[in-house]
Enzyme design. Structure first.
Site, mmCIF file in Angstrom:
data_model
loop_
_atom_site.group_PDB
_atom_site.id
_atom_site.type_symbol
_atom_site.label_atom_id
_atom_site.label_comp_id
_atom_site.label_asym_id
_atom_site.label_seq_id
_atom_site.Cartn_x
_atom_site.Cartn_y
_atom_site.Cartn_z
ATOM 1 N N SER A 261 0.894 -0.937 -0.069
ATOM 2 C CA SER A 261 -0.081 -0.116 0.277
ATOM 3 C C SER A 261 0.840 0.921 0.124
ATOM 4 O O SER A 261 1.749 1.572 0.301
ATOM 5 C CB SER A 261 -0.618 -0.115 1.068
ATOM 6 O OG SER A 261 -0.648 0.326 2.008
ATOM 7 N N LYS A 262 0.356 2.360 -0.254
ATOM 8 C CA LYS A 262 1.173 3.630 -0.645
ATOM 9 C C LYS A 262 1.840 4.058 0.691
ATOM 10 O O LYS A 262 3.253 4.261 0.666
ATOM 11 C CB LYS A 262 -0.214 4.907 -0.227
ATOM 12 C CG LYS A 262 0.590 6.180 -0.832
ATOM 13 C CD LYS A 262 0.155 6.231 -1.032
ATOM 14 C CE LYS A 262 0.232 8.279 -2.298
ATOM 15 N NZ LYS A 262 0.308 8.089 -3.385
ATOM 16 N N ARG A 263 1.248 3.268 2.269
ATOM 17 C CA ARG A 263 2.483 3.549 3.490
ATOM 18 C C ARG A 263 3.737 2.599 3.884
ATOM 19 O O ARG A 263 3.987 2.896 4.050
ATOM 20 C CB ARG A 263 0.939 2.835 4.290
ATOM 21 C CG ARG A 263 1.640 2.747 6.098
ATOM 22 C CD ARG A 263 0.158 2.554 6.748
ATOM 23 N NE ARG A 263 -0.010 1.388 6.755
ATOM 24 C CZ ARG A 263 0.294 0.536 6.848
ATOM 25 N NH1 ARG A 263 1.387 0.342 8.030
ATOM 26 N NH2 ARG A 263 -0.634 -1.003 7.084
ATOM 27 N N GLU A 271 7.001 10.791 -6.935
ATOM 28 C CA GLU A 271 6.122 11.082 -5.720
ATOM 29 C C GLU A 271 7.829 10.913 -4.928
ATOM 30 O O GLU A 271 8.010 11.657 -3.569
ATOM 31 C CB GLU A 271 5.465 10.427 -4.367
ATOM 32 C CG GLU A 271 3.970 10.573 -5.507
ATOM 33 C CD GLU A 271 2.527 9.881 -4.969
ATOM 34 O OE1 GLU A 271 1.962 10.202 -3.814
ATOM 35 O OE2 GLU A 271 2.568 8.825 -5.559
#
Ligand code: GLU
Length: 497
Positions: A261-263, A271
């Protein structure tokens, strides 16, 4: 049974990165591009970029630009691509429709494909029936039996797709470089669509035609395509094309397993750039996430090109280790020559500092500050909070509670006196340099009968406005004698009430 041919893996390879412009490439996708690029460079071959936009409904504006910007940021240079062209262009599938149509014509003429007039409703009903009867889903060949002339006549006026006619019998063996041969019974493959009713090819057909036309030797892509590999092998064979080498890369998992996930770091390349990572560190990190060279961790771009072997890509899903990436980034920051790092820091500060600070920043000042923080940061995003006071037109005196802690609790007068004496010592120093300044201020601490650290905390707060800063005396030297004296006196006066 046919295995197709497998070209050697040591010749100069032609490898492509073939993203669909449906968003920003995520780390798993970019890692496949990293490996493809390394294989091309390792074999002194070519790396191509091809935009796969045959699904026009999923296209996202700006995606192609961001894909190319991501590659550029990472330093994955391409020899042929949508922006620079090349001998096999154009490198955007929607601009290559005639090539796909010609391939479809050949497959139709050879009886390897047929038009299908089934409506979406009919196909839905078929799927329903298959589900109810617990049969595997898939087209069952209703239109395959329409006589060829009749089908051709109807195709001239009726909406239709074109399907590939999978042989009824036999097996297809397709070889993945990492996994070896994968064999399927042809009877388990349905007649898949190769040309959609809007005249665009499906991915299956388009990439096969392109990989052939562009003389691709290695098809590197995510392992979600493994189930489709036999279909592709059949298409290569039916079109009389030599099969490329298939290399399917495993997914990247979150620590402890599960979807990234992004986390956990599933961010786009741009990014990572924004978060202050260095391209070489990210390249190094991605390359060794799922591939390894002994126990080596820190490997330069040149070294990676030198030793990267595509055959050694790991089969097990790798885990994405953000901490390792941050650590590696710190290593790369420390390895970067000062002048180069100073330029990166200057550009970063020009983005991060408040608008009232005039741009461009004075490079000489950045070069003075850079050595003070090089050892202390893991990413460029940390720079601003450490050094912004160097560019602040004024550093406001922090609140009294900031000064009056621990040793100085309830001792405003003593703190004020210590700062006034520090100002005197600072003012008297000639030449104004870090080493003698430290010596003098340590002597002052003895004289005041306080610990040097307690005195330095006051001085740091007065001069930089914060508790944490780059090394104090080097910082003071850069800030300058006059400014330091002014700030020390201002803090002293403030604490005196
Ligand atoms: N356009 C496909 C994708 O983005 C490419 C797969 C391939 O590399 O062949 O998944």
């Amino acid at each position: 049974m046919s295995e197709g041919t497998t070209p050697s893996t040591t010749k100069p390879a032609r490898v492509r990165y073939a993203p669909s412009p449906t968003g920003d490439p995520h780390v798993g996708n970019i890692r496949t591009a990293v490996w493809a690029w390394l294989h091309a460079r390792h074999t002194s071959g070519q790396f191509l970029v091809r935009i796969e936009d045959t699904d026009q409904s999923r296209k996202q504006p700006g995606s192609e630009e961001r894909i190319l910007a991501s590659l550029e940021w990472l330093g994955l240079d391409w020899d042929e691509g949508p922006d620079i062209g090349g001998p096999f262009g154009p490198y955007v599938q929607s601009q290559r429709l005639p090539l796909y149509h010609a391939a479809v014509e050949r497959l139709l003429a050879d009886g390897n494909a047929y038009p299908c007039f089934c409506t979406p409703e009919e196909l839905d009903a078929l799927r329903e029936r298959q589900r109810a009867e617990k049969r595997p889903p898939g087209y069952e060949g209703k239109c395959r039996v329409i006589p060829r002339e009749e089908a051709a006549a109807r195709a001239a006026s009726e909406p239709h797709v074109v399907r590939f006619a999978v042989p009824d019998e036999g097996t297809t063996v397709a070889v993945d470089l990492l996994r070896g041969p994968i064999e399927v019974e042809n009877s388990t493959l349905d007649d898949f669509v190769i040309l959609k009713s809007d005249g665009y090819p499906t991915y299956h057909l388009a990439h096969v035609v392109d990989d052939h036309e562009m003389e691709i030797t290695h098809v590197t892509r995510g392992d979600e395509w493994i189930p489709s590999m036999p279909r592709h092998a059949l298409l290569f064979d039916a079109l009389g094309y030599e099969r490329p080498i298939f290399v399917h890369t495993s997914i990247i998992l979150a620590p402890g397993g599960g979807k990234l996930s992004k986390r956990h770091g599933a961010k786009s390349m741009l990014e990572y750039a924004e978060d202050g990572y260095l391209p070489d560190a990210v390249l190094n990190f991605l390359c060794i996430t799922g591939w390894g060279y002994g126990d080596e961790t820190v490997m330069s771009r040149e070294q990676l090109i030198d030793v990267f072997e595509i055959e050694n890509i790991g089969l097990n899903p790798a885990t994405f280790d953000m901490e390792k990436l941050a650590w590696l980034n710190g290593v790369y920051i420390r390895q970067t020559p000062i002048a180069e790092l100073a330029e990166l820091i200057a550009r970063r500060l020009e983005v991060d500092l408040p608008p009232e600070v005039p741009r461009p920043l004075d490079r000489a000042l950045v070069e003075e500050v850079t050595p003070l923080i090089q050892e202390r940061i893991q990413t460029l995003a940390e720079v601003k909070d450490l050094v912004d006071f160097f560019w602040a037109p004024e550093v406001p005196v922090p609140a009294a509670e900031e000064f009056l802690q621990k040793k100085w609790k309830d001792r405003a007068e003593a703190a004020s006196f210590a700062l006034a004496r520090s100002a005197d010592v600072t003012d008297a120093l000639d030449p104004f340099e870090a080493a003698p300044l430290e010596e003098q201020l340590r002597a002052l601490a003895d004289e005041l009968e306080v610990k040097a650290g307690d005195l330095f905390t006051l001085i740091r707060l007065a001069v930089t406005g914060r508790r944490v800063s780059p090394p104090l005396f080097e910082t003071m030297e850069i800030v300058g004698q006059g400014v330091c004296v002014d700030r020390l006196r201002a803090a002293s006066a403030y604490l005196a009430g």
